[in-house]
Design a protein around this motif. Structure first.
Motif, mmCIF file in Angstrom:
data_model
loop_
_atom_site.group_PDB
_atom_site.id
_atom_site.type_symbol
_atom_site.label_atom_id
_atom_site.label_comp_id
_atom_site.label_asym_id
_atom_site.label_seq_id
_atom_site.Cartn_x
_atom_site.Cartn_y
_atom_site.Cartn_z
ATOM 1 N N VAL A 435 47.946 179.233 32.418
ATOM 2 C CA VAL A 435 47.506 177.859 33.024
ATOM 3 C C VAL A 435 46.347 177.549 33.252
ATOM 4 O O VAL A 435 45.500 176.556 32.893
ATOM 5 N N GLY A 436 45.191 178.735 33.691
ATOM 6 C CA GLY A 436 43.891 178.493 33.867
ATOM 7 C C GLY A 436 43.367 178.622 32.511
ATOM 8 O O GLY A 436 42.413 177.841 32.318
ATOM 9 N N LEU A 437 43.676 179.189 31.594
ATOM 10 C CA LEU A 437 43.113 178.942 30.139
ATOM 11 C C LEU A 437 43.281 177.903 29.627
ATOM 12 O O LEU A 437 42.278 177.218 28.881
ATOM 13 N N ALA A 438 44.459 177.208 29.706
ATOM 14 C CA ALA A 438 44.804 175.988 29.476
ATOM 15 C C ALA A 438 43.850 174.616 29.967
ATOM 16 O O ALA A 438 43.538 173.862 29.364
ATOM 17 N N LEU A 439 43.728 174.880 31.354
ATOM 18 C CA LEU A 439 42.706 173.859 31.812
ATOM 19 C C LEU A 439 41.215 174.206 31.281
ATOM 20 O O LEU A 439 40.564 173.179 31.503
ATOM 21 N N ARG A 440 40.881 175.333 31.120
ATOM 22 C CA ARG A 440 39.584 175.874 30.492
ATOM 23 C C ARG A 440 39.341 175.107 29.389
ATOM 24 O O ARG A 440 38.390 174.481 28.950
#
Length: 498
Positions: A435-440
């Protein structure tokens, strides 16, 4: 300042609210910034008063304690006014409620400050403590125990309702008197009192929720003994069988051997708190103990600020709303980011139950925007992991912290953060990182603006993560972050020009 109910208006949301808890052992002033279910603590002051030290023997408040109490209330009132509190609510609990000379103290406070102290009945105290608990743990289903200096309040809670409640005159100071200041004798003393509450047996096999300063200090001792890496009380839990062994040791442990994390004023009473918990464990036979940072004061805050109209936000929505940065630069509607990412993540196996989690993390996508770039990932992690009074479980708290860490760096967590991540299953930690990498990636494509994503598309087909973008938005950094996300998903990647 007046004692009327705070209005459910914009002004009511913006201005601080002060709650002064005039307890049997200590007085505490907490100044909150709403929202009510995920408040920000602006100021927190505690003064040891010891009103109930002579209550068991004489039926009256300790004389020196009365003098300290009045001076403390005057200070609290002045501090709350100076902080611009729209409302100050003072409540008195067991000591002032039960003492023969409690009335004159309440009258003196009214004369000196103009604030009428609510001398809270035992059942109302238990109900508000339960409401505070359920603000922090909405799905609570079991028995609540709130251990103060003069009394212990118990309540049966389920599905947001209080089914039963009562109070026992066996708080910390009274329990010490009942056991003649011998901690080993405190357990049978409380066991005799617990026998009066036959409905406590309904808690068998369900969680027991522990509230109050004495049991929070016990939680700190248990966290030290179990080497729990997340120093947050709210949501900390132990299974009954594991807890019993620790309690038996703590009842007999000298104060000098207690962990340094235990406040000095709690050290003498901690063996009695352990003995009280031991009595509850044997009388109720719960499945586990869950410690809560939400309690009576938060229940009072809810009572002051929430109106019956309107559906309350979910705990995750409350948490993300209270954590969000005050000044957002240029991101725009963060729901656009979540909606843009959802199709690809859904194909990757993220089901509907993760939808709200994704939205909550997207709302915090710019949490560390004004920090130094070298420190943003750690700041974002700590801001979520260590923030008190978040109405979510420790598992959800850690998942959010990991997602927001990955939003700022593709590197894995190390050191203390890695230890905290170890508290949740690897599969949850990995999905949070995705999820964090997608937001990044989403924040990189448009330079941090959500509306730019409307000209792009992210899809996952047969193990290939495909990003469709206008040629003008392609860049090496976009490709690098697309590759990192694809590898985390276990696939390949490709860029297609719109």
């Amino acid at each position: 300042m007046t004692n009327r109910r705070a209005p459910g208006s914009v002004n009511g949301r913006d201005r601080p609210v002060a709650v002064a808890d005039l307890g049997s052992n200590s007085f505490r002033l907490v100044v909150y910034r709403p929202p009510a279910r995920a408040p920000v603590v602006l100021y927190n002051e505690r003064v040891i008063v010891g009103l109930a030290r002579t209550l068991g023997r004489s039926g009256k408040l300790q004389r020196r304690g009365r003098e300290v109490a009045l001076a403390t209330v005057l200070r609290f009132h002045r501090v709350a006014e100076a902080m611009g509190a729209q409302h100050i609510h003072m409540v008195a609990t067991a000591a002032i409620r039960d003492a023969a000379d409690g009335g004159p103290l309440v009258e003196a406070i009214l004369q000196r400050t103009g604030v009428k102290v609510e001398v809270m009945g035992a059942h109302r105290e238990a109900r508000l403590a339960a409401n505070g608990l359920m603000a922090g743990i909405p799905d609570a289903d079991g028995i609540l125990g709130d251990m103060g200096g003069g009394s212990i309040e118990f309540a049966r809670v389920r599905q947001g309702k209080v089914l039963a409640n009562d109070s026992l005159p066996a708080g910390m100071l009274r329990l010490m008197d009942l056991s003649r200041h011998v901690a080993a004798d405190a357990e049978p003393a409380l066991t005799r009192e617990l026998g009066r509450l036959d409905w406590l047996h309904d808690g068998r096999g369900r969680p027991f929720y522990a509230i109050g300063g004495s049991w929070r200090a016990l939680a700190r001792a248990l966290q030290s003994r179990t080497r729990h890496p997340l120093p947050i009380i709210h949501g900390y839990r132990l299974n009954r069988d594991e807890l019993l062994g620790h309690l038996a040791d703590l009842v007999h442990l000298p104060a000098r051997k207690l962990p340094h994390s235990i406040p000095s004023h709690r050290r003498r009473g901690l063996p009695f708190a352990a003995a009280a918990m031991l009595a509850v464990m044997r009388a109720v036979r719960p499945s586990k103990v869950v410690f809560s940072g939400f309690g009576l004061r938060e229940g009072i805050l809810l009572d002051l600020l929430e109106t019956p109209a309107g559906r309350p936000m979910s705990p995750l929505q409350e948490a993300s709303a209270s954590l969000g940065p005050v000044n957002r630069p240029f991101v725009g509607d963060t729901d656009i980011i979540a909606d843009w990412l959802r199709p690809a993540l859904r194909t990757a196996g993220f089901r509907n139950r993760n939808r709200e989690f994704l939205r909550a993390c997207a709302r915090l996508v710019d949490l560390a925007w004004n920090e130094h770039p070298d420190h943003r990932a750690r700041y974002a992690f700590d801001r979520v992991a260590l923030r008190p009074l978040l109405p979510v479980s420790q598992t959800v708290r850690i998942r959010m912290a990991l997602a927001l860490y990955a939003r700022y760096t593709g590197a894995g967590v190390t050191g203390r953060m890695r230890s905290i991540a170890g508290l949740i299953p690897d599969v949850q930690a990995h999905s949070s990182r995705i999820v964090g990498l997608a937001l990044r990636l989403a924040m990189t494509i448009g330079g941090g603006t959500a509306h730019t994503l409307q000209s792009c598309r992210l899809e996952l087909h047969d193990g290939v993560l495909i990003l469709t973008v206008p040629r003008c938005l392609d860049a090496l950094v976009v490709r690098a972050r697309l590759k990192t996300l694809a590898e985390a998903l276990g696939g390949k990647h490709r860029i297609v020009y719109a």
